[in-house]
Motif scaffolding. Structure first.
Motif, PDB file in Angstrom:
ATOM      1  N   VAL A 303       0.856  -1.188   0.000  1.00 47.31           N
ATOM      2  CA  VAL A 303       0.000   0.000   0.000  1.00 47.31           C
ATOM      3  C   VAL A 303       0.892   1.237   0.000  1.00 47.31           C
ATOM      4  O   VAL A 303       1.817   1.344   0.814  1.00 47.31           O
ATOM      5  N   PHE A 304       0.610   2.171  -0.916  1.00 48.32           N
ATOM      6  CA  PHE A 304       1.364   3.419  -1.029  1.00 48.32           C
ATOM      7  C   PHE A 304       0.435   4.595  -0.760  1.00 48.32           C
ATOM      8  O   PHE A 304      -0.660   4.675  -1.327  1.00 48.32           O
ATOM      9  N   GLU A 305       0.882   5.497   0.116  1.00 45.71           N
ATOM     10  CA  GLU A 305       0.223   6.783   0.355  1.00 45.71           C
ATOM     11  C   GLU A 305       1.198   7.869  -0.088  1.00 45.71           C
ATOM     12  O   GLU A 305       2.219   8.100   0.564  1.00 45.71           O
ATOM     13  N   VAL A 306       0.914   8.520  -1.213  1.00 33.99           N
ATOM     14  CA  VAL A 306       1.845   9.493  -1.778  1.00 33.99           C
ATOM     15  C   VAL A 306       1.125  10.818  -1.979  1.00 33.99           C
ATOM     16  O   VAL A 306      -0.109  10.883  -2.045  1.00 33.99           O
ATOM     17  N   CYS A 307       1.918  11.876  -2.057  1.00 37.24           N
ATOM     18  CA  CYS A 307       1.405  13.189  -2.423  1.00 37.24           C
ATOM     19  C   CYS A 307       1.613  13.408  -3.918  1.00 37.24           C
ATOM     20  O   CYS A 307       2.336  12.670  -4.581  1.00 37.24           O
ATOM     21  N   MET A 308       0.978  14.417  -4.439  1.00 35.67           N
ATOM     22  CA  MET A 308       1.127  14.718  -5.861  1.00 35.67           C
ATOM     23  C   MET A 308       2.568  15.116  -6.160  1.00 35.67           C
ATOM     24  O   MET A 308       3.217  15.811  -5.368  1.00 35.67           O
ATOM     25  N   LYS A 309       3.067  14.657  -7.312  1.00 35.25           N
ATOM     26  CA  LYS A 309       4.432  14.926  -7.767  1.00 35.25           C
ATOM     27  C   LYS A 309       5.455  14.460  -6.733  1.00 35.25           C
ATOM     28  O   LYS A 309       6.382  15.183  -6.374  1.00 35.25           O
ATOM     29  N   GLU A 310       5.268  13.250  -6.264  1.00 34.47           N
ATOM     30  CA  GLU A 310       6.144  12.715  -5.230  1.00 34.47           C
ATOM     31  C   GLU A 310       6.501  11.274  -5.563  1.00 34.47           C
ATOM     32  O   GLU A 310       5.739  10.568  -6.233  1.00 34.47           O
ATOM     33  N   ASP A 311       7.672  10.850  -5.094  1.00 31.34           N
ATOM     34  CA  ASP A 311       8.136   9.474  -5.259  1.00 31.34           C
ATOM     35  C   ASP A 311       8.153   8.791  -3.897  1.00 31.34           C
ATOM     36  O   ASP A 311       8.577   9.387  -2.904  1.00 31.34           O
ATOM     37  N   ARG A 312       7.719   7.553  -3.879  1.00 29.41           N
ATOM     38  CA  ARG A 312       7.789   6.737  -2.671  1.00 29.41           C
ATOM     39  C   ARG A 312       8.315   5.355  -3.050  1.00 29.41           C
ATOM     40  O   ARG A 312       8.023   4.852  -4.144  1.00 29.41           O
ATOM     41  N   THR A 313       9.060   4.755  -2.138  1.00 27.17           N
ATOM     42  CA  THR A 313       9.612   3.423  -2.384  1.00 27.17           C
ATOM     43  C   THR A 313       9.315   2.519  -1.201  1.00 27.17           C
ATOM     44  O   THR A 313       9.240   2.972  -0.059  1.00 27.17           O
ATOM     45  N   GLN A 314       9.149   1.241  -1.509  1.00 27.89           N
ATOM     46  CA  GLN A 314       9.029   0.190  -0.506  1.00 27.89           C
ATOM     47  C   GLN A 314       9.776  -1.036  -1.012  1.00 27.89           C
ATOM     48  O   GLN A 314      10.082  -1.145  -2.202  1.00 27.89           O
ATOM     49  N   LEU A 315      10.048  -1.953  -0.089  1.00 32.05           N
ATOM     50  CA  LEU A 315      10.796  -3.160  -0.423  1.00 32.05           C
ATOM     51  C   LEU A 315       9.893  -4.381  -0.319  1.00 32.05           C
ATOM     52  O   LEU A 315       9.067  -4.485   0.591  1.00 32.05           O
ATOM     53  N   VAL A 316      10.061  -5.290  -1.273  1.00 33.16           N
ATOM     54  CA  VAL A 316       9.428  -6.607  -1.217  1.00 33.16           C
ATOM     55  C   VAL A 316      10.516  -7.655  -1.388  1.00 33.16           C
ATOM     56  O   VAL A 316      11.575  -7.387  -1.968  1.00 33.16           O
ATOM     57  N   ASN A 317      10.241  -8.824  -0.884  1.00 35.13           N
ATOM     58  CA  ASN A 317      11.210  -9.917  -0.930  1.00 35.13           C
ATOM     59  C   ASN A 317      10.708 -10.999  -1.877  1.00 35.13           C
ATOM     60  O   ASN A 317       9.570 -11.462  -1.755  1.00 35.13           O
ATOM     61  N   VAL A 318      11.550 -11.387  -2.834  1.00 32.06           N
ATOM     62  CA  VAL A 318      11.232 -12.457  -3.781  1.00 32.06           C
ATOM     63  C   VAL A 318      12.080 -13.665  -3.402  1.00 32.06           C
ATOM     64  O   VAL A 318      13.307 -13.555  -3.295  1.00 32.06           O
ATOM     65  N   HIS A 319      11.429 -14.802  -3.185  1.00 30.44           N
ATOM     66  CA  HIS A 319      12.147 -16.010  -2.758  1.00 30.44           C
ATOM     67  C   HIS A 319      11.902 -17.131  -3.758  1.00 30.44           C
ATOM     68  O   HIS A 319      10.784 -17.329  -4.233  1.00 30.44           O
ATOM     69  N   ASN A 320      12.972 -17.848  -4.067  1.00 30.59           N
ATOM     70  CA  ASN A 320      12.926 -18.999  -4.967  1.00 30.59           C
ATOM     71  C   ASN A 320      13.031 -20.262  -4.124  1.00 30.59           C
ATOM     72  O   ASN A 320      14.095 -20.583  -3.598  1.00 30.59           O
ATOM     73  N   PHE A 321      11.914 -20.974  -3.973  1.00 26.10           N
ATOM     74  CA  PHE A 321      11.902 -22.215  -3.212  1.00 26.10           C
ATOM     75  C   PHE A 321      12.304 -23.418  -4.060  1.00 26.10           C
ATOM     76  O   PHE A 321      12.364 -24.534  -3.538  1.00 26.10           O
ATOM     77  N   GLY A 322      12.539 -23.211  -5.354  1.00 25.59           N
ATOM     78  CA  GLY A 322      12.893 -24.324  -6.225  1.00 25.59           C
ATOM     79  C   GLY A 322      14.359 -24.701  -6.115  1.00 25.59           C
ATOM     80  O   GLY A 322      15.138 -24.138  -5.336  1.00 25.59           O
TER      81      GLY A 322
END
Length: 590
Positions: A303-322
């Motif tokens: 979920v991102f809460e941003v203002c106009m003309k603004e950049d926001r970043t978040q991190l997600v984790n990708v895991h390979n169980f194979g």
């Protein structure tokens, strides 16, 4: 009146074992997992499973799929909430009118066999499930979309404590039904107290194998369609952008969808609220890994809460169980003039049982948006060998080779990331903070003795000032008073610095108040430096003429006595400040 005689012994109400559906796994999902969660009504299903009722029925309704679509495999993760093992026995109940038909099985030999096509539409891999206490077991269900129409397939589930469940699986198979193309049943709630023109989506699904052109129209003046003509690629979901202003707290708008000669009217609910609401769902943020779902994104909803003309970043984790090394490719998502979503890194490889942190960057533009359930696609590809890559580059236009290796697609599967974006105007406090920052920067650049600084203090209006306004007024007055002085003391310099930068932390305040005047861990100028004239070889080498040091002659008892005394003294020193040491090891009255 005489009391009636006792007619029997009261039997206590039996307490049954409880279970719940903890999670869902959709293998190669055509749409986001939350649509399946809501379509299956997992919340209502869990209420029935956790209740003390002996019997219940539940309908598991699958989203509409195209005829001859690939089979859809779904895993229901069941958790045993009781303290005893539980056994579930599943049995298919026939709802259709299919009967045994006399079938030739050999030369002049006939048998009455049961030819039911509906039995092949749904396959449950396990007929008996044994779940230990607090254990999670997967119930595998595979649906096949081979017959037109709506089909209700029923399974009867019995438990070892005499409970009976009726689970109805509702499948809807269609070729192209305009009445099933909209996934959005209700518009996002709009704040009518602080109203702004906010763009939100109506998600349009194309579950066929062809690109479809849709046209939309409406007669409601409160609903404005921004892209009335929409081309939706095959087997994908696309947004119809609308600007909605509710006329009341509860409303209903109509949208006309047209595709070639087919049309369909949709009634979509709309709500007006006084306070902004967040999306509420009990769907888990993490997926269970299994042999059919080896690539997991955590969290699967951002979920991102941003203002106009603004950049926001978040991190997600990708895991390979194979076990194999595979390549992951993110698909960027952008809607002009509204927002864009990008990823860093956009392409990477992962070995088996390894993870990778990915930065999700959202850029908001000039328009206010409130988007929920944006399907972000992460493609999984196999790593092709170097010879195959060269052949792909060199032989891409040759059509005469029959089934060459370089024509094989590297695509394996895809995983969805559920994304919510909401852009807002900058609040009055943030705007005031920016103005203060500009003013403070100008005051910081000017000399302390300058008298040309004009700062307006106080809040406008005759009403009583709040605590924040009072502190802001005091800060401005302090800056104005100290900046007008010709000479400042050390404490006044610290006060002026802290007043100019009102966003400093408590650590900075403590440093300027205490540590800046101390000599703690500082190198004094009168420190003596020892000059060593030895070379590296002289330091490292061991001289042969040096006599070995003589050891101390002591027996074992003497050494143990010294160690015991040292240990006792150290424990006593520790015990003066720490009371977690047992009392027999130290003296409290020292």
């Amino acid at each position: 009146m005489p009391k009636p005689p006792c007619t029997g012994v009261l039997k206590p109400v039996p307490i049954y074992q409880k279970l719940m559906v903890e999670n869902l796994t959709i293998v190669r999902p055509p749409i986001l997992k939350i649509y399946y969660w809501e379509s299956f009504d997992i919340s209502g299903w869990n209420k029935k499973l956790k209740s003390n009722r002996q019997e219940h029925e539940h309908t598991i309704e699958f989203p509409t799929r195209h005829i001859e679509s690939p089979p859809q495999k779904i895993l229901f993760w069941l958790r045993n909430l009781s303290s005893k093992p539980m056994t579930l026995t599943l049995k298919r109940i026939q709802n259709c009118c299919c009967k045994p038909v006399q079938t030739r099985v050999g030369f002049n030999q006939f048998r009455k066999l049961f030819h039911c096509r509906h039995r092949k539409m749904l396959h449950l891999q396990q007929e008996v499930l044994t779940i230990k206490p607090d254990e999670v077991v997967a119930l595998s269900v595979t649906a096949y979309f081979q017959i037109y129409g709506e089909h209700l397939l029923t399974y009867e589930v019995h438990t070892d404590d005499n409970r009976k469940f009726m689970w109805h699986f509702h499948l809807h198979v269609s070729e192209l039904n305009p009445e099933k193309c909209l996934l959005t049943k209700e518009l996002l709630p709009v704040n009518i107290k602080n109203y702004y023109h906010i763009t939100q989506p109506i998600w349009v699904q194309n579950f066929t194998n062809l690109h479809l052109n849709f046209s939309f129209s409406t007669r409601d003046r409160s609903l404005k369609l921004l892209n009335t003509n929409l081309t939706v690629p095959r087997q994908s979901v696309w947004p119809l952008l609308v600007d909605y202003r509710p006329m009341d707290y509860e409303n209903e708008v109509e949208v006309l969808l047209g595709n070639e000669s087919a049309t369909a009217w949709y009634k979509i609910k709309g709500r007006g609220v006084l306070v902004d609401e967040e999306e509420e769902t009990d769907m888990p943020l993490k997926d269970h890994e299994c042999a059919d779902f080896l690539y997991v994104i955590y969290p699967n909803r951002v979920v991102f809460e941003v203002c106009m003309k603004e950049d926001r970043t978040q991190l997600v984790n990708v895991h390979n169980f194979g076990q194999k090394c595979v390549e992951f490719r993110w698909q960027n998502y952008m809607i002009s003039e509204f927002f864009s979503v990008s990823f860093t890194p956009p392409l990477f490889s992962l070995k088996g049982h390894h993870s990778k942190l990915v930065e999700v960057k959202v850029t908001a533009y000039d328009r206010l948006v409130n988007f929920r359930r944006i399907p972000i696609v992460l493609e999984v590809h196999r790593n092709l060998d170097q010879a195959t890559l060269i052949a792909k580059r060199e032989l891409d236009e040759i059509e005469s080779i029959d089934d060459p290796k370089w024509k094989e697609d590297s695509y394996i599967t895809h995983v969805y990331l559920h994304l919510n974006i909401r852009s807002t105007h900058k609040s009055t406090q943030e705007a005031a903070g920016e103005n203060d920052e500009a003013t403070d920067t100008a005051a910081e650049r000017s000399p302390c003795g300058g008298g040309g600084i004009e700062i307006t203090a106080g809040a406008g209006g005759d009403g009583p000032a709040t605590e924040e306004q009072r502190k802001e007024t005091e800060r401005r007055e302090l800056i104005k008073r100290l900046a007008a002085k010709q000479k400042l003391t050390s404490n006044e310099i610290i006060e002026l610095t802290m007043a100019i930068d009102n966003r400093n932390t408590i650590f900075e305040k403590l440093f300027w108040k205490y540590l800046c005047k101390s000599n703690f861990m500082r190198i004094l100028p009168d420190r003596k430096r020892h000059k060593h004239t030895k070379t590296y070889d002289e330091v490292v080498s061991v001289r042969a003429d040096s006599q070995p040091e003589h050891g101390v002659d002591a027996d074992r008892n003497t050494i143990m006595e010294i160690l015991s005394r040292l240990m006792q003294e150290s424990i006593n020193d520790l015990a003066r400040n720490w009371v977690f040491i047992p009392s027999q090891y130290y003296e409290r009255n020292l």
